[in-house]
Design an enzyme around this catalytic site. Structure first.
Site: not given
Ligand code: PMT
Length: 398
Positions: A209, A278, A288, A322, A336, A340
């Protein structure tokens, strides 16, 4: 960033690199005033700094100023941050011993601003116990040191003594400025995740991503400069390691899960800024995949949810997540936050001009259980990192 930066330049070959730093500080919006030692003027002309900063350069303690003032006092008082780069063994030794015999040493002793020192010298001099003792003395008094780096030195020696890269000094100086006056995080062990993950399909392709890692790196750097012991678990990004952090570099979501769960065992706080994939390919092709082999659909499976796993056995640990959303920002973030089992979630909207991915700025709303949402104006990720950590500190000391 606004404010006044006094930049001290002492006499070493790295004085030439200080002109780059001066230019970067000016570009950040700082009003930069340069003080050079006489030895520094042997390496670079004051005119270089005068041109870059659009301010007079001070060298002589007894020069007649255009407007009457006591220069070492006026610059010392005007400074919001005081940086010395490069700093020679001689300069460090004089300040550590309380010797003030030129404009730079008198001014740094008179200032109350945070002081950042970037040493540069021959590796033998740097290793000298007298220099090390002087650095320890000044560190204990609150002077902040950055570098030196190891590598080939101008004298031909290879070892520690090269001035830290100007980008690294700049990032550190900005964190020191943004962190000054905020609560100390000394004693806290903080784990930060940052960047994207890569989920390999075959030896040449992967799913990923747009995360650049900037948000997570800013948080890690901010926590370290405020005294926390920081472990940064980073996906593949193109950023220099933030100062003072233990780095764990990973590629996939599974590797990030293992590294984060491991580091979190000893942590007081986990901040998950990474954009963890995810989904990952259900299987990895060792060779390949050919276009001709019908590469029409890809079977995917879920990656481990690292933060949910930490939330299910939370204990005393403070968990910060986040949420990056394209729709229904607050309701998705709230879901979330509770699913979580988090103490805080930082919600940022994806898409449009303010998209946080890859940007230097971010516009967020912070949600905590049972508290009204707190929406922030757009701000640099560096300053936002300190705002987030102020709230983390309040939760830790509640
Ligand atoms: O890296 P930059 O370019 O500075 O951009 C910053 C950002 C947009 C990446 C950052 O600000 C941000 O929003 N990060 C979380 C992005 C995200 O994947 O969000 P989510 O809604 O999918 O996940 C929710 C939370 O669960 C996040 O804290 C994530 O780290 C965590 N997560 C998600 C999926 C997973 N399999 N394991 C996790 O721990």
């Amino acid at each position: 960033m606004t404010g006044t930066c006094v930049l001290g330049v002492t006499g070493g070959i790295a004085a030439a690199k200080a002109s780059l730093l001066a230019s970067m500080l000016v570009k950040q919006g700082l009003d930069v005033h340069v003080i050079m030692t006489e030895a520094a003027c042997e390496f670079v002309a004051p005119l270089t700094f005068r041109t870059l900063t659009a301010n007079p350069v001070s060298v002589d303690m007894f020069a007649e100023p255009g407007e009457w003032n006591v220069k070492h006092v006026s610059l010392a008082e005007a400074a919001d941050v005081f940086v010395v780069a490069p700093a020679t063994a001689n300069f460090i030794g004089k300040v550590a011993s309380g010797i003030a015999d030129d404009l730079l040493t008198t001014t740094i002793m008179a200032t109350r601003a945070p002081r950042v020192i970037a040493p540069a010298m021959n590796s033998g001099m740097y290793a000298n116990p007298i220099v090390q003792r002087n650095i320890e003395t000044l560190s204990a008094l609150g002077y902040r040191f950055i570098g030196p780096e190891s590598g080939r030195l101008a004298c031909g020696d290879v070892g520690a003594g090269r001035l830290a890269e100007p980008e690294r000094i700049l990032d550190f100086v900005l964190h020191v400025c943004a962190g000054t006056g905020r609560p100390s995080l000394a004693g806290l062990r903080v784990v930060v995740t940052a960047g994207p993950t890569r989920e390999p399909i075959d030896p040449v392709r992967f799913i990923t991503n747009r995360s650049s890692g900037k948000m997570g790196y800013a948080i890690a750097g901010a926590a370290a400069v405020r005294g926390a012991k920081v472990t940064l678990v980073s996906g593949p990004v193109f950023l220099p390691a933030p100062e003072g952090c233990e780095m764990v570099r990973v590629e996939t979501a599974c590797q990030m899960r293992d590294a984060t769960i491991d580091a979190a065992q000893e942590a007081d706080v986990v901040v998950a800024a990474a954009a963890v994939a995810d989904y990952m390919p259900a299987s990895f092709s060792e060779s390949k995949i050919k276009k001709s082999s019908g590469f029409g659909s890809l079977e995917l499976s879920r990656t481990p949810d690292i933060l949910a796993e930490l939330g299910s056995a939370k204990g005393e640990r403070v968990l910060v997540g986040f949420a990056a959303e394209t729709d229904d920002l607050l309701s998705n973030a709230e879901r979330k936050l509770s699913s979580k089992n988090l103490d805080m979630i930082v919600a940022n909207m994806v898409g449009g001009e303010d998209s946080p991915f890859g940007a230097d700025h971010n516009t967020v709303t912070i949600l905590c259980p049972g508290a009204p949402p707190e929406t922030f104006p757009a701000m640099s990720k560096l300053v936002l990192a300190h705002e987030i950590l102020d709230r983390v500190s309040a939760i830790c000391h509640h």
